[in-house]
Design an enzyme around this catalytic site. Structure first.
Site, PDB file in Angstrom:
ATOM      1  N   GLN A 220     -37.341  41.917  40.617  1.00  0.00           N
ATOM      2  CA  GLN A 220     -36.821  41.079  39.821  1.00  0.00           C
ATOM      3  C   GLN A 220     -36.506  39.660  40.040  1.00  0.00           C
ATOM      4  O   GLN A 220     -36.057  39.411  41.237  1.00  0.00           O
ATOM      5  CB  GLN A 220     -35.662  41.437  38.853  1.00  0.00           C
ATOM      6  CG  GLN A 220     -34.975  40.621  37.723  1.00  0.00           C
ATOM      7  CD  GLN A 220     -33.801  40.962  36.865  1.00  0.00           C
ATOM      8  OE1 GLN A 220     -32.514  40.466  38.249  1.00  0.00           O
ATOM      9  NE2 GLN A 220     -33.688  41.848  36.507  1.00  0.00           N
TER      10      GLN A 220
ATOM     11  N   CYS B 268     -29.838  36.952  33.010  1.00  0.00           N
ATOM     12  CA  CYS B 268     -28.126  37.092  33.140  1.00  0.00           C
ATOM     13  C   CYS B 268     -27.527  35.563  32.947  1.00  0.00           C
ATOM     14  O   CYS B 268     -27.676  34.617  32.625  1.00  0.00           O
ATOM     15  CB  CYS B 268     -28.382  36.075  35.199  1.00  0.00           C
ATOM     16  SG  CYS B 268     -27.293  35.750  36.226  1.00  0.00           S
TER      17      CYS B 268
ATOM     18  N   MET C 247     -28.425  45.120  40.394  1.00  0.00           N
ATOM     19  CA  MET C 247     -26.954  44.294  40.668  1.00  0.00           C
ATOM     20  C   MET C 247     -26.874  43.646  41.746  1.00  0.00           C
ATOM     21  O   MET C 247     -26.867  43.608  42.762  1.00  0.00           O
ATOM     22  CB  MET C 247     -25.746  45.509  40.526  1.00  0.00           C
ATOM     23  CG  MET C 247     -26.129  46.029  38.547  1.00  0.00           C
ATOM     24  SD  MET C 247     -24.960  47.969  39.052  1.00  0.00           S
ATOM     25  CE  MET C 247     -25.379  48.667  39.193  1.00  0.00           C
TER      26      MET C 247
HETATM   27  C1  LIG Z   1     -22.032  43.051  39.534  1.00  0.00           C
HETATM   28  C2  LIG Z   1     -23.653  42.567  39.020  1.00  0.00           C
HETATM   29  C3  LIG Z   1     -24.619  42.251  39.213  1.00  0.00           C
HETATM   30  C4  LIG Z   1     -25.537  41.880  37.875  1.00  0.00           C
HETATM   31  N1  LIG Z   1     -26.863  41.544  38.546  1.00  0.00           N
HETATM   32  C5  LIG Z   1     -28.069  41.383  37.957  1.00  0.00           C
HETATM   33  C6  LIG Z   1     -29.080  41.285  38.423  1.00  0.00           C
HETATM   34  O1  LIG Z   1     -29.082  40.504  40.022  1.00  0.00           O
HETATM   35  N2  LIG Z   1     -30.107  41.522  37.010  1.00  0.00           N
HETATM   36  C7  LIG Z   1     -29.987  41.808  36.576  1.00  0.00           C
HETATM   37  O2  LIG Z   1     -30.775  41.388  35.450  1.00  0.00           O
HETATM   38  N3  LIG Z   1     -29.001  42.149  35.525  1.00  0.00           N
HETATM   39  C8  LIG Z   1     -27.866  41.931  36.877  1.00  0.00           C
HETATM   40  N4  LIG Z   1     -26.680  42.751  36.130  1.00  0.00           N
HETATM   41  C9  LIG Z   1     -26.347  43.311  35.067  1.00  0.00           C
HETATM   42  C10 LIG Z   1     -26.671  44.951  35.274  1.00  0.00           C
HETATM   43  O3  LIG Z   1     -28.612  45.048  35.987  1.00  0.00           O
HETATM   44  C11 LIG Z   1     -26.505  45.080  33.605  1.00  0.00           C
HETATM   45  O4  LIG Z   1     -27.835  45.075  32.431  1.00  0.00           O
HETATM   46  C12 LIG Z   1     -25.504  45.586  32.659  1.00  0.00           C
HETATM   47  O5  LIG Z   1     -24.515  45.450  34.319  1.00  0.00           O
HETATM   48  C13 LIG Z   1     -25.557  46.639  32.084  1.00  0.00           C
HETATM   49  O6  LIG Z   1     -25.114  47.729  32.331  1.00  0.00           O
HETATM   50  P1  LIG Z   1     -24.004  49.016  32.639  1.00  0.00           P
HETATM   51  O7  LIG Z   1     -22.912  48.649  31.771  1.00  0.00           O
HETATM   52  O8  LIG Z   1     -24.759  49.637  32.983  1.00  0.00           O
HETATM   53  O9  LIG Z   1     -23.503  47.794  33.866  1.00  0.00           O
HETATM   54  C14 LIG Z   1     -25.698  42.652  37.110  1.00  0.00           C
HETATM   55  C15 LIG Z   1     -24.442  43.280  36.783  1.00  0.00           C
HETATM   56  C16 LIG Z   1     -23.292  43.714  37.779  1.00  0.00           C
HETATM   57  C17 LIG Z   1     -22.290  44.480  37.723  1.00  0.00           C
END
Ligand SMILES: Cc1cc2nc3c(=O)[nH]c(=O)nc-3n(C[C@H](O)[C@H](O)[C@H](O)COP(=O)(O)O)c2cc1C
Length: 320
Positions: free
Chosen positions: A66, A96, A13
């Site tokens: 990543q 993304c 994230m």
């Molecule tokens: C603030 C934020 C930043 C994120 N940055 C990335 C990232 O750098 N790379 C990525 O693959 N996913 C990124 N994501 C997506 C998360 O890795 C994840 O796939 C998504 O939040 C769904 O999972 P969750 O419901 O457990 O949060 C980001 C999500 C959030 C909320």
């Protein structure tokens, strides 16, 4: 890379899962960590922030770096740079949803050009001495769900695991993750499948594993509750819920995080960005509103520590 049974991954994230937070999540039970996404172009140009993002510590292992981009040559050059940091694996971001990236064909943009997506996975696999994994979404939108095709392609291209955030790019973070795809993906590929999206409670992780996932990735829930990994692991082992986390432990972990964070940032910095972690440590505890108000007046590590110590002292006095 030995991962053990049903590993729990901390989701990458941006601006959240920096090195200090990753180390804390590891201590609180995350089995596998992944860095925030880093642009292959920025790595090649030796942009300081990008170089900083891909650094990993020994205590983070197993940890993946990543990377994202759209040009296979740039990926190949970036891999050489990433490998020098000695992570355990390299993860390709194909999920993304930010417009500036997806519109350029990066991140989830790869879901609109599967030929380029395939070239990139093959090229990274060919360039990397480390295992390569892919993290993606179901498809660009509801009418173009391509995850089964992508899963087959990713496996055939030599990736070692696939993580699926069960939403489309168009959904961004809205609506609900559709876990029903996980069973279908499981039947399509043999490489490890990591399920992701909306895992908040321990029961959710169990559902994903019952769908055939080998591991579960947790993102936003870790920010709201860094103990989620311990809670999930305990539930998977015993079927029971862990008891509530004491205020002493909350303060101790927050202070430890603060210590790593200020060291990582450079101690002279004002730590405004650390504020995003307070909810996870203190939401719902008695006196939370008062503590938050006091924390909002503290900007240096010493001031923050003093607020936390005062709060703990007064809370202990109240309960004695
Ligand atoms: C603030 C934020 C930043 C994120 N940055 C990335 C990232 O750098 N790379 C990525 O693959 N996913 C990124 N994501 C997506 C998360 O890795 C994840 O796939 C998504 O939040 C769904 O999972 P969750 O419901 O457990 O949060 C980001 C999500 C959030 C909320």
């Amino acid at each position: 890379m030995e991962l053990g049974d049903h590993p729990l991954f901390l989701a990458p994230m941006e601006d959240v899962t920096d090195q200090p937070f990753r180390v804390i999540c590891k201590e609180l039970g995350a089995d596998v960590l992944v860095t925030e996404f880093t642009s292959v172009e920025a790595l090649i140009r030796n942009v300081k922030k990008a170089a900083h993002r891909i650094r990993v510590l020994e205590e983070e292992r197993p940890v993946g770096v990543q990377i994202f981009g759209f040009n296979e040559d740039s990926f190949s050059k970036a891999v050489e740079i990433v490998v020098q940091q000695k992570p355990d694996f390299i993860d390709i971001n194909a999920g993304c949803c930010a417009r500036k990236h997806a519109a350029r064909g990066e991140g989830a943009g790869l879901l609109r050009d599967l030929q380029n997506f395939e070239r990139i996975v093959k090229r990274v696999v060919a360039s990397s001495p480390l295992p390569v994994t892919v993290k993606t979404r179901l498809g660009w939108d509801h009418d173009s769900i391509v995850i089964l095709e992508v899963a087959r392609m990713v496996e055939a291209a030599g990736a070692s695991a696939l993580t699926v955030h069960c939403r489309t790019k168009q959904q961004m973070y809205k609506g609900e993750a559709d876990w029903s795809w996980l069973e279908k993906i499981r039947k399509t590929i043999s490489i490890p499948l990591i399920g992701n999206g909306d895992v908040i409670e321990p029961e959710h992780a169990k559902i994903l594993l019952d769908c055939g996932c080998d591991g579960v990735m947790i993102g936003r829930a870790a920010l709201r509750n860094p103990w989620v990994f311990k809670q999930v692991r305990y539930f998977l082992k015993t079927g029971l819920k862990l008891s509530a986390i004491s205020l002493q432990e909350r303060v101790a972990i927050c202070k430890k995080h603060l210590h790593f964070y200020s060291r990582h940032q450079g101690t002279r910095d004002r730590l405004y960005a650390f504020r995003k972690f307070y909810t996870g440590y203190f939401n719902g505890i008695a006196g939370c509103a008062k503590l938050r108000a006091a924390l909002m007046t503290a900007v240096t590590a010493t001031e923050i520590e003093n607020v936390l110590d005062d709060f703990l002292r007064h809370s202990s006095a109240d309960t004695n």
